[in-house]
Write a protein that holds these residues in place. Sequence first.
Motif, PDB file in Angstrom:
ATOM      1  N   VAL A 102       0.832  -1.207   0.000  1.00  0.00           N
ATOM      2  CA  VAL A 102       0.000   0.000   0.000  1.00  0.00           C
ATOM      3  C   VAL A 102       0.865   1.255   0.000  1.00  0.00           C
ATOM      4  O   VAL A 102       0.517   2.266  -0.635  1.00  0.00           O
ATOM      5  CB  VAL A 102      -0.978  -0.016   1.198  1.00  0.00           C
ATOM      6  N   ALA A 103       2.037   1.200   0.663  1.00  0.00           N
ATOM      7  CA  ALA A 103       2.903   2.371   0.696  1.00  0.00           C
ATOM      8  C   ALA A 103       3.533   2.643  -0.668  1.00  0.00           C
ATOM      9  O   ALA A 103       3.628   3.803  -1.104  1.00  0.00           O
ATOM     10  CB  ALA A 103       3.991   2.176   1.742  1.00  0.00           C
ATOM     11  N   ILE A 104       3.957   1.587  -1.363  1.00  0.00           N
ATOM     12  CA  ILE A 104       4.578   1.772  -2.682  1.00  0.00           C
ATOM     13  C   ILE A 104       3.543   2.231  -3.705  1.00  0.00           C
ATOM     14  O   ILE A 104       3.764   3.182  -4.464  1.00  0.00           O
ATOM     15  CB  ILE A 104       5.259   0.471  -3.143  1.00  0.00           C
ATOM     16  N   ILE A 105       2.387   1.571  -3.724  1.00  0.00           N
ATOM     17  CA  ILE A 105       1.378   1.895  -4.733  1.00  0.00           C
ATOM     18  C   ILE A 105       0.792   3.285  -4.520  1.00  0.00           C
ATOM     19  O   ILE A 105       0.663   4.077  -5.460  1.00  0.00           O
ATOM     20  CB  ILE A 105       0.262   0.825  -4.729  1.00  0.00           C
ATOM     21  N   LEU A 158      11.754  -7.538   0.735  1.00  0.00           N
ATOM     22  CA  LEU A 158      12.979  -6.746   0.871  1.00  0.00           C
ATOM     23  C   LEU A 158      13.603  -6.473  -0.491  1.00  0.00           C
ATOM     24  O   LEU A 158      13.963  -5.325  -0.815  1.00  0.00           O
ATOM     25  CB  LEU A 158      13.980  -7.494   1.753  1.00  0.00           C
ATOM     26  N   GLY A 159      13.709  -7.521  -1.318  1.00  0.00           N
ATOM     27  CA  GLY A 159      14.343  -7.355  -2.621  1.00  0.00           C
ATOM     28  C   GLY A 159      13.577  -6.416  -3.533  1.00  0.00           C
ATOM     29  O   GLY A 159      14.165  -5.506  -4.147  1.00  0.00           O
ATOM     30  N   GLY A 166      14.492   1.782  -3.912  1.00  0.00           N
ATOM     31  CA  GLY A 166      15.856   2.042  -3.488  1.00  0.00           C
ATOM     32  C   GLY A 166      16.018   2.131  -1.982  1.00  0.00           C
ATOM     33  O   GLY A 166      17.088   2.472  -1.486  1.00  0.00           O
ATOM     34  N   THR A 167      14.948   1.834  -1.226  1.00  0.00           N
ATOM     35  CA  THR A 167      14.991   1.919   0.227  1.00  0.00           C
ATOM     36  C   THR A 167      14.090   0.857   0.835  1.00  0.00           C
ATOM     37  O   THR A 167      13.329   0.192   0.124  1.00  0.00           O
ATOM     38  CB  THR A 167      14.551   3.317   0.717  1.00  0.00           C
ATOM     39  N   THR A 168      14.179   0.703   2.146  1.00  0.00           N
ATOM     40  CA  THR A 168      13.330  -0.279   2.832  1.00  0.00           C
ATOM     41  C   THR A 168      12.235   0.388   3.650  1.00  0.00           C
ATOM     42  O   THR A 168      11.509  -0.271   4.385  1.00  0.00           O
ATOM     43  CB  THR A 168      14.172  -1.166   3.769  1.00  0.00           C
ATOM     44  N   SER A 169      12.110   1.692   3.522  1.00  0.00           N
ATOM     45  CA  SER A 169      11.080   2.438   4.234  1.00  0.00           C
ATOM     46  C   SER A 169      10.437   3.433   3.277  1.00  0.00           C
ATOM     47  O   SER A 169      11.147   4.211   2.622  1.00  0.00           O
ATOM     48  CB  SER A 169      11.679   3.172   5.441  1.00  0.00           C
ATOM     49  N   VAL A 170       9.114   3.404   3.196  1.00  0.00           N
ATOM     50  CA  VAL A 170       8.385   4.257   2.246  1.00  0.00           C
ATOM     51  C   VAL A 170       7.322   5.045   2.990  1.00  0.00           C
ATOM     52  O   VAL A 170       6.536   4.474   3.758  1.00  0.00           O
ATOM     53  CB  VAL A 170       7.728   3.425   1.137  1.00  0.00           C
ATOM     54  N   ALA A 171       7.286   6.357   2.771  1.00  0.00           N
ATOM     55  CA  ALA A 171       6.288   7.216   3.404  1.00  0.00           C
ATOM     56  C   ALA A 171       5.030   7.281   2.551  1.00  0.00           C
ATOM     57  O   ALA A 171       5.064   7.041   1.339  1.00  0.00           O
ATOM     58  CB  ALA A 171       6.857   8.621   3.614  1.00  0.00           C
ATOM     59  N   ILE A 172       3.911   7.618   3.195  1.00  0.00           N
ATOM     60  CA  ILE A 172       2.643   7.711   2.484  1.00  0.00           C
ATOM     61  C   ILE A 172       1.775   8.773   3.139  1.00  0.00           C
ATOM     62  O   ILE A 172       1.780   8.943   4.360  1.00  0.00           O
ATOM     63  CB  ILE A 172       1.892   6.357   2.496  1.00  0.00           C
ATOM     64  N   ASP A 173       1.055   9.518   2.303  1.00  0.00           N
ATOM     65  CA  ASP A 173       0.045  10.452   2.791  1.00  0.00           C
ATOM     66  C   ASP A 173      -1.310   9.837   2.455  1.00  0.00           C
ATOM     67  O   ASP A 173      -1.797   9.977   1.339  1.00  0.00           O
ATOM     68  CB  ASP A 173       0.207  11.813   2.114  1.00  0.00           C
ATOM     69  N   PRO A 174      -1.916   9.121   3.380  1.00  0.00           N
ATOM     70  CA  PRO A 174      -3.094   8.329   3.047  1.00  0.00           C
ATOM     71  C   PRO A 174      -4.343   9.119   2.753  1.00  0.00           C
ATOM     72  O   PRO A 174      -5.290   8.601   2.177  1.00  0.00           O
ATOM     73  CB  PRO A 174      -3.289   7.476   4.303  1.00  0.00           C
ATOM     74  N   GLY A 175      -4.413  10.373   3.126  1.00  0.00           N
ATOM     75  CA  GLY A 175      -5.648  11.119   2.914  1.00  0.00           C
ATOM     76  C   GLY A 175      -6.588  10.923   4.095  1.00  0.00           C
ATOM     77  O   GLY A 175      -6.623   9.875   4.716  1.00  0.00           O
ATOM     78  N   GLN A 176      -7.359  11.937   4.395  1.00  0.00           N
ATOM     79  CA  GLN A 176      -8.172  11.926   5.609  1.00  0.00           C
ATOM     80  C   GLN A 176      -9.230  10.824   5.665  1.00  0.00           C
ATOM     81  O   GLN A 176      -9.381  10.175   6.699  1.00  0.00           O
ATOM     82  CB  GLN A 176      -8.839  13.295   5.788  1.00  0.00           C
ATOM     83  N   PRO A 177     -10.023  10.572   4.611  1.00  0.00           N
ATOM     84  CA  PRO A 177     -11.069   9.537   4.724  1.00  0.00           C
ATOM     85  C   PRO A 177     -10.524   8.160   5.076  1.00  0.00           C
ATOM     86  O   PRO A 177     -11.026   7.496   5.976  1.00  0.00           O
ATOM     87  CB  PRO A 177     -11.720   9.547   3.334  1.00  0.00           C
ATOM     88  N   ASN A 261       1.734   6.537   8.715  1.00  0.00           N
ATOM     89  CA  ASN A 261       2.048   7.214   7.450  1.00  0.00           C
ATOM     90  C   ASN A 261       3.354   6.734   6.821  1.00  0.00           C
ATOM     91  O   ASN A 261       4.023   7.476   6.105  1.00  0.00           O
ATOM     92  CB  ASN A 261       2.119   8.736   7.643  1.00  0.00           C
ATOM     93  N   SER A 262       3.700   5.480   7.075  1.00  0.00           N
ATOM     94  CA  SER A 262       4.896   4.909   6.465  1.00  0.00           C
ATOM     95  C   SER A 262       4.867   3.399   6.636  1.00  0.00           C
ATOM     96  O   SER A 262       4.064   2.858   7.402  1.00  0.00           O
ATOM     97  CB  SER A 262       6.176   5.472   7.110  1.00  0.00           C
ATOM     98  N   ALA A 263       5.745   2.735   5.893  1.00  0.00           N
ATOM     99  CA  ALA A 263       5.859   1.284   5.981  1.00  0.00           C
ATOM    100  C   ALA A 263       7.324   0.891   5.915  1.00  0.00           C
ATOM    101  O   ALA A 263       8.130   1.554   5.257  1.00  0.00           O
ATOM    102  CB  ALA A 263       5.092   0.621   4.842  1.00  0.00           C
ATOM    103  N   GLN A 264       7.670  -0.198   6.612  1.00  0.00           N
ATOM    104  CA  GLN A 264       9.030  -0.714   6.609  1.00  0.00           C
ATOM    105  C   GLN A 264       8.998  -2.223   6.396  1.00  0.00           C
ATOM    106  O   GLN A 264       8.065  -2.899   6.834  1.00  0.00           O
ATOM    107  CB  GLN A 264       9.736  -0.395   7.937  1.00  0.00           C
TER     108      GLN A 264
END
Length: 353
Positions: A102-105, A158-159, A166-177, A261-264
């Motif tokens: 969900v974080a990548i997409i 991981l791969g 290029g990283t193992t941690s991705v941030a996300i702004d999910p939106g209020q709803p 707001n992030s995933a690892q």
Amino acid sequence: MTVQLAEPSPAKSQAGSGARSGASVGDLARRPETGALIGTISVFVFFAIFGGGQFLSAGGAASWLNVAAELGIIAIPVGLLMVAGELDLSVGSVLASSSMTVAIISGYWGAPVIVGIVAALALGLAVGFLNGLLVTRTNVPSFIVTLATLSGLSGLTLGLSRVITGTTSVAIDPGQPAKQLLGTLVGGKFEVAIFWWIAAVLVVGWLLHVSPYGNWVFAVGGDKESARATGIPVQGVKITLFMASGLGAASVGVIQTMLYNSAQVANGQSFVFNSIIAVVIGGVLLTGGYGSVLGIVLGTLTFAIVSQGIYYTGWNSDWAALILGVLILAAVLMNNTFRRMALSTAPRTKRKG
């Protein structure tokens, strides 16, 4: 169609008899969740005394209820699998891979949040289906199959994360709803996951203890060959339960991503054995055929209270592992005692399925 239940019948018949005619002390002592209830009350009183007002405050309650909610969403379907005689060790990797999905997409690629959520939940269902298919078609123990899935999916997550982002941690702004539905805090303390946990308890509780499907689950865990002989779709039941386990783990992965707001890629590994511990404390047998949803809930609460309550006592948190180990052993011994009482007094019955 009738199903002859060997061990599961006491668990279900006792639950039903209490509702119809009023439960005596002896009836309560023979219920599968009685040991878990004693454990939950005991640890709550213990930490209420030694943890003081902070443990009993709204913030203290939130600390262990939030832990219980996330763990409970996973523990309930894992518990059903154990009632059916199987194990799922892959939930940790499913949680991490779903969280990263969900974080990548929706974070890295910028697609709508709902697309990422649907993809993450679909991944959990797909992994569960694969686990169930491998277990039922190959007859390899589910411990081995899901252990392989745990390792393989962890490496794949991981791969691919490194290749794509290029990283193992991705941030996300999910939106209020989406955040309000899946990952916000109520009053700044309690996670919305608590309400999803309650919903899961009610739905699964009805399925296991009221609907005919519950008879199938108990029968498969009690004696799968007898269950198959009576016409129960054993393979279908097991595959469905593995898919439910995958969905539960994926749901928590999505909830955590929305909340933080992030995933690892390292998220979720503690849930592998924590969920099994909670289910065992709740009175479910590793050999299958015995247990209850209420017991799983109580076991989850007990685990959460111990894991968080230690921080309110002022003691070294290293003692939490010791207390939890003693609790697990005591719970298993207590649950075995109550189980023997139930099986020695409850008659074997035929139930319609």
